[in-house]
Design a protein around this motif. Structure first.
Motif, PDB file in Angstrom:
ATOM      1  N   ILE A  56       0.842  -1.195   0.000  1.00 50.54           N
ATOM      2  CA  ILE A  56       0.000   0.000   0.000  1.00 50.54           C
ATOM      3  C   ILE A  56       0.877   1.244   0.000  1.00 50.54           C
ATOM      4  N   GLN A  57       0.618   2.146  -0.921  1.00 50.99           N
ATOM      5  CA  GLN A  57       1.340   3.419  -0.964  1.00 50.99           C
ATOM      6  C   GLN A  57       1.150   4.155   0.363  1.00 50.99           C
ATOM      7  N   LYS A  58       2.194   4.820   0.823  1.00 52.43           N
ATOM      8  CA  LYS A  58       2.154   5.429   2.155  1.00 52.43           C
ATOM      9  C   LYS A  58       0.972   6.375   2.335  1.00 52.43           C
ATOM     10  N   LYS A  61      -8.582  -7.528  11.466  1.00 52.15           N
ATOM     11  CA  LYS A  61      -9.070  -8.220  12.660  1.00 52.15           C
ATOM     12  C   LYS A  61      -8.827  -9.727  12.570  1.00 52.15           C
ATOM     13  N   GLY A  62      -8.074 -10.226  13.539  1.00 56.45           N
ATOM     14  CA  GLY A  62      -7.846 -11.656  13.649  1.00 56.45           C
ATOM     15  C   GLY A  62      -6.979 -12.262  12.565  1.00 56.45           C
ATOM     16  N   LYS A  63      -6.287 -11.441  11.776  1.00 55.43           N
ATOM     17  CA  LYS A  63      -5.508 -11.980  10.661  1.00 55.43           C
ATOM     18  C   LYS A  63      -4.017 -12.098  10.963  1.00 55.43           C
ATOM     19  N   GLY A  64      -3.570 -11.497  12.042  1.00 54.49           N
ATOM     20  CA  GLY A  64      -2.171 -11.637  12.429  1.00 54.49           C
ATOM     21  C   GLY A  64      -1.192 -11.087  11.411  1.00 54.49           C
ATOM     22  N   PHE A  65      -1.515  -9.947  10.819  1.00 50.97           N
ATOM     23  CA  PHE A  65      -0.629  -9.350   9.826  1.00 50.97           C
ATOM     24  C   PHE A  65       0.684  -8.891  10.454  1.00 50.97           C
ATOM     25  N   GLN A  66       1.765  -9.065   9.710  1.00 48.46           N
ATOM     26  CA  GLN A  66       3.015  -8.380  10.007  1.00 48.46           C
ATOM     27  C   GLN A  66       3.071  -7.136   9.131  1.00 48.46           C
ATOM     28  N   GLU A  67       3.691  -6.087   9.643  1.00 50.76           N
ATOM     29  CA  GLU A  67       3.701  -4.805   8.937  1.00 50.76           C
ATOM     30  C   GLU A  67       5.125  -4.270   8.850  1.00 50.76           C
ATOM     31  N   GLU A  68       5.486  -3.752   7.668  1.00 53.09           N
ATOM     32  CA  GLU A  68       6.812  -3.149   7.508  1.00 53.09           C
ATOM     33  C   GLU A  68       6.843  -2.276   6.264  1.00 53.09           C
ATOM     34  N   GLU A  69       7.807  -1.360   6.222  1.00 59.31           N
ATOM     35  CA  GLU A  69       8.049  -0.578   5.016  1.00 59.31           C
ATOM     36  C   GLU A  69       8.821  -1.435   4.021  1.00 59.31           C
ATOM     37  N   ILE A  70       8.537  -1.239   2.739  1.00 55.99           N
ATOM     38  CA  ILE A  70       9.244  -2.004   1.714  1.00 55.99           C
ATOM     39  C   ILE A  70       9.691  -1.072   0.597  1.00 55.99           C
ATOM     40  N   LYS A  71      10.608  -1.575  -0.219  1.00 56.01           N
ATOM     41  CA  LYS A  71      11.102  -0.828  -1.369  1.00 56.01           C
ATOM     42  C   LYS A  71      10.688  -1.531  -2.656  1.00 56.01           C
ATOM     43  N   LEU A  72      10.211  -0.747  -3.596  1.00 58.81           N
ATOM     44  CA  LEU A  72       9.975  -1.224  -4.951  1.00 58.81           C
ATOM     45  C   LEU A  72      10.914  -0.444  -5.861  1.00 58.81           C
ATOM     46  N   ASP A  74      14.010   0.155  -5.365  1.00 53.52           N
ATOM     47  CA  ASP A  74      14.848   0.989  -4.491  1.00 53.52           C
ATOM     48  C   ASP A  74      14.171   2.281  -4.054  1.00 53.52           C
ATOM     49  N   GLN A  75      12.854   2.326  -4.104  1.00 50.24           N
ATOM     50  CA  GLN A  75      12.123   3.498  -3.630  1.00 50.24           C
ATOM     51  C   GLN A  75      11.247   3.101  -2.447  1.00 50.24           C
ATOM     52  N   THR A  76      11.466   3.749  -1.305  1.00 53.28           N
ATOM     53  CA  THR A  76      10.674   3.441  -0.119  1.00 53.28           C
ATOM     54  C   THR A  76       9.423   4.312  -0.129  1.00 53.28           C
ATOM     55  N   GLN A  77       8.360   3.788  -0.694  1.00 48.67           N
ATOM     56  CA  GLN A  77       7.123   4.549  -0.799  1.00 48.67           C
ATOM     57  C   GLN A  77       5.916   3.751  -0.319  1.00 48.67           C
ATOM     58  N   HIS A  78       6.130   2.532   0.123  1.00 50.34           N
ATOM     59  CA  HIS A  78       5.003   1.653   0.409  1.00 50.34           C
ATOM     60  C   HIS A  78       5.149   0.939   1.753  1.00 50.34           C
ATOM     61  N   PRO A  99       6.975   2.904  -9.499  1.00 50.91           N
ATOM     62  CA  PRO A  99       6.310   2.461  -8.271  1.00 50.91           C
ATOM     63  C   PRO A  99       5.415   3.524  -7.645  1.00 50.91           C
ATOM     64  N   GLY A 100       5.727   4.803  -7.885  1.00 50.79           N
ATOM     65  CA  GLY A 100       4.920   5.867  -7.307  1.00 50.79           C
ATOM     66  C   GLY A 100       3.492   5.891  -7.816  1.00 50.79           C
ATOM     67  N   ARG A 101       3.218   5.223  -8.950  1.00 56.82           N
ATOM     68  CA  ARG A 101       1.853   5.177  -9.478  1.00 56.82           C
ATOM     69  C   ARG A 101       1.032   4.030  -8.891  1.00 56.82           C
TER      70      ARG A 101
END
Length: 220
Positions: free
Chosen positions: A117-119, A131-142, A144-148, A172-174
């Motif tokens: 998801i874009q920031k 809810k109840g899905k146990g997601f892990q969350e982190e920033e990622i690069k597409l 080499d751009q950290t936008q998501h 990736p910005g689109r």
């Protein structure tokens, strides 16, 4: 009513009328342009178009000559360029035209749910049900751009989704949102289309789906 106020109203009405015809023509031209691009690059064996009303856009349901990916849905939502007053407000919230993409493969696409998801969309867009899905969350690069941001249950699903987006979308910005959903067995993308690139991007999306979701599974 004063003469100055009447003149201002007449001028504003004239500008609004001019914008209506200019914006309507541009949106119609964009719809025709994207349809031609999609058909030229995807070569569907069957197609069904649904007009979304006025000059908003269309939905395309494509049947592909592909045993692993028989169906693809593309929904184009255009800015209300024909409306002098609503266009700036809409642009502030939507930030341009939108293309919703749904791939409906026959093969299993994921072990768990994963989202990219874009920031800005992560903060202001519609939320993901966690809810109840146990997601892990982190920033990622597409590319080499950290936008998501990412939400995922199984890292392997996230990595394949990252590769699919990076290999298929030029900028990736689109990309606003991408996800794999095992309960519905679909791959979903939301992006801002580009008049010169999006047709080719959709063709690469289909090609890279095979590389990442079909050929890799066959090698395992």
């Amino acid at each position: 009513m004063s003469a100055d106020l009447l003149l201002a109203i007449l001028v504003l009405a004239g500008v609004a009328s001019l914008q209506f015809y200019k914006g309507r023509r541009l949106n119609l031209s964009l719809m025709v342009h994207y349809i031609r691009q999609f058909e030229d690059k995807l070569r569907p064996k069957d197609k069904l178009y649904t007009h979304l009303g006025g000059y908003i856009g269309f939905r395309a349901d494509y049947a592909l000559e592909d045993e692993f990916l028989p169906k693809m849905e593309l929904t184009l939502m255009l800015m209300p360029r024909q409306s002098l007053f609503w266009w700036p407000i809409s642009y502030f919230f939507k930030r341009g035209d939108r293309l919703y993409v749904v791939l409906r493969p026959r093969t299993r696409v994921a072990r768990g749910e994963a989202h990219i998801i874009q920031k800005s969309y992560f903060v202001f867009g519609p939320g993901v049900d966690r809810k109840g899905k146990g997601f892990q969350e982190e920033e990622i690069k597409l590319k080499d751009q950290t936008q998501h941001y990412s939400l995922y249950q199984d890292r392997r699903d996230l990595e394949r989704l990252k590769k699919l987006c990076a290999m298929s979308i030029d900028e990736p910005g689109r990309l606003r949102h991408a996800s794999v959903n095992p309960s519905e067995n679909v791959i979903y993308l939301l992006l801002r289309p580009d008049v010169n690139k999006t047709g080719s991007e959709m063709a690469r999306l289909v090609e890279n789906f095979h590389r990442l979701f079909v050929e890799e599974e066959e090698r395992r």
